[in-house]
Scaffold this motif. Structure first.
Motif, PDB file in Angstrom:
ATOM      1  N   ARG A   1      39.516  46.867  38.118  1.00 47.55           N
ATOM      2  CA  ARG A   1      39.492  45.510  38.667  1.00 47.55           C
ATOM      3  C   ARG A   1      38.173  44.794  38.352  1.00 47.55           C
ATOM      4  O   ARG A   1      37.947  43.685  38.817  1.00 47.55           O
ATOM      5  CB  ARG A   1      39.719  45.552  40.182  1.00 47.55           C
ATOM      6  N   VAL A   2      37.299  45.465  37.602  1.00 47.96           N
ATOM      7  CA  VAL A   2      36.036  44.851  37.180  1.00 47.96           C
ATOM      8  C   VAL A   2      36.284  44.089  35.876  1.00 47.96           C
ATOM      9  O   VAL A   2      36.614  44.692  34.849  1.00 47.96           O
ATOM     10  CB  VAL A   2      34.941  45.921  36.983  1.00 47.96           C
ATOM     11  N   GLU A   3      36.137  42.773  35.927  1.00 48.68           N
ATOM     12  CA  GLU A   3      36.353  41.945  34.740  1.00 48.68           C
ATOM     13  C   GLU A   3      35.201  42.085  33.752  1.00 48.68           C
ATOM     14  O   GLU A   3      35.405  42.113  32.540  1.00 48.68           O
ATOM     15  CB  GLU A   3      36.523  40.482  35.147  1.00 48.68           C
ATOM     16  N   SER A   4      33.982  42.167  34.278  1.00 46.78           N
ATOM     17  CA  SER A   4      32.820  42.336  33.406  1.00 46.78           C
ATOM     18  C   SER A   4      31.674  42.909  34.227  1.00 46.78           C
ATOM     19  O   SER A   4      31.640  42.785  35.457  1.00 46.78           O
ATOM     20  CB  SER A   4      32.406  41.004  32.775  1.00 46.78           C
ATOM     21  N   VAL A   5      30.735  43.549  33.524  1.00 49.53           N
ATOM     22  CA  VAL A   5      29.568  44.120  34.181  1.00 49.53           C
ATOM     23  C   VAL A   5      28.344  43.835  33.319  1.00 49.53           C
ATOM     24  O   VAL A   5      28.402  43.908  32.089  1.00 49.53           O
ATOM     25  CB  VAL A   5      29.748  45.643  34.410  1.00 49.53           C
ATOM     26  N   GLU A   6      27.253  43.484  33.979  1.00 49.48           N
ATOM     27  CA  GLU A   6      25.985  43.243  33.286  1.00 49.48           C
ATOM     28  C   GLU A   6      24.902  44.072  33.971  1.00 49.48           C
ATOM     29  O   GLU A   6      24.727  43.987  35.197  1.00 49.48           O
ATOM     30  CB  GLU A   6      25.613  41.760  33.357  1.00 49.48           C
TER      31      GLU A   6
END
Length: 336
Positions: free
Chosen positions: A216-221
């Protein structure tokens, strides 16, 4: 024995948890014939009522054939426990070569899981297994299982952040609200359970520990800031399952018809009791919208016993749904 007469677990625990206890309990009791039932309950970490329910279940368990001689015998009426005709279960487990190889590969794979807290126990079990299999276990050295999909950038970045103690910025989907959220999180651990990867960390938006499902994580930085998890923040205790509610958590008492009895096995239900052909269960919910959708899905196979406010909420949603399809709600029948 039919489902309506099968003894139910007192605590509403998962079927897999109860099965694991029964498989441990039978050989343990076989070696302690006549043990006081209160002592047995204390040692096994359950109530007397629960162990009596477990012993009653053993009456309908045994080897194929369904004849009296095929079933386990359990006796405890006088306060002392006797278990007979269970020699097959009580015998020490002997692995085949293929089973031992599969278990060895599985344990080595488990050691690759980030944040594993029982690493010493896995190391000891693996060492004993390797010693027992000897040269026959050599083929396991040529097998390796990858826990991550090729190109799983989210998992890779979170592993790097966890190893470097760096804060991360997540774009995360909350399915219950159909909402995209953005938040900064200080990673605490990564874990794989029930077929999904999760990140557990200190969420600065919620100012509390939260669990995030990676699909469910669309993006991570990964941010150029150190993770600063509060000293009093603790990881979630998963010994009782992935969701272990407190008495203060919102709950609902639901009556399930036979065709909806699968809910008691599929979801973490508590205080499971049989009422005739129905099952009464308690569900703890963090978000009432999820429960309302489940009840609408079940239709006439479920009835809310309490709280009354949930009944009104579900009825309102059902009414709006019917009106959206041009159906007059007054012409429909009430569930259960």
């Amino acid at each position: 024995m039919s489902e309506s007469t099968t003894p139910m677990p007192i605590s509403g625990e998962a079927a897999t948890t109860r099965l694991a206890r029964l498989l441990t309990m039978v050989p343990w009791l076989m070696g302690r014939q006549g043990i006081d039932i209160e002592q047995a309950a204390r040692t096994l970490g359950v109530s007397r009522k629960q162990i009596e329910a477990d012993l009653a279940l053993l009456f309908v368990c045994g080897t194929p054939g369904h004849m009296p001689d095929d079933l386990i015998e359990a006796e405890w009426e006088e306060g002392y426990v006797y278990v007979r005709n269970a020699d097959t279960i009580a015998k020490p487990l002997r692995f085949t070569r293929d089973e031992a190889l599969a278990l060895t590969v599985g344990l080595r794979t488990l050691l690759d899981v980030p944040g594993l807290t029982e690493r010493d126990a896995v190391d000891r079990a693996l060492a004993k297994l390797v010693e027992a299999t000897g040269e026959s276990g050599d083929p396991s050295n040529r097998v390796r299982v990858s826990l991550e999909r090729d190109g799983d950038e989210v998992l890779r970045l979170l592993r790097e952040a966890l190893d470097a103690s760096r804060r991360v910025h997540l774009r995360y989907v909350v399915p219950s609200r159909d909402e995209m959220t953005e938040r900064d999180v200080d990673p605490m651990r990564l874990l794989n359970t029930e077929g999904h990867w999760y990140l557990e960390g200190w969420c600065h938006r919620a100012q509390d520990v939260r669990m995030f499902r990676l699909d469910r994580v669309e993006s991570v930085e990964v941010l150029d800031a150190a993770a600063t998890v509060p000293t009093d923040a603790a990881t979630t205790d998963l010994s009782r399952g992935f969701f272990a509610p407190n008495d203060s958590d919102p709950s609902a008492r639901i009556r399930l018809a036979p065709e909806a009895a699968w809910v008691a096995d599929y979801y973490p239900c508590h205080d499971v009791e049989r009422s005739g052909e129905y099952l009464d269960v308690t569900l703890y919910v963090g978000d009432g919208r999820w429960l309302r959708r489940l009840l609408l899905q079940l239709g006439g196979a479920a009835r809310v016993l309490r709280p009354a406010s949930l009944t009104d909420d579900v009825a309102d949603e059902a009414r709006r749904a019917l009106e959206a399809y041009g159906v007059d709600p007054s012409q429909t029948t009430r569930a259960l």
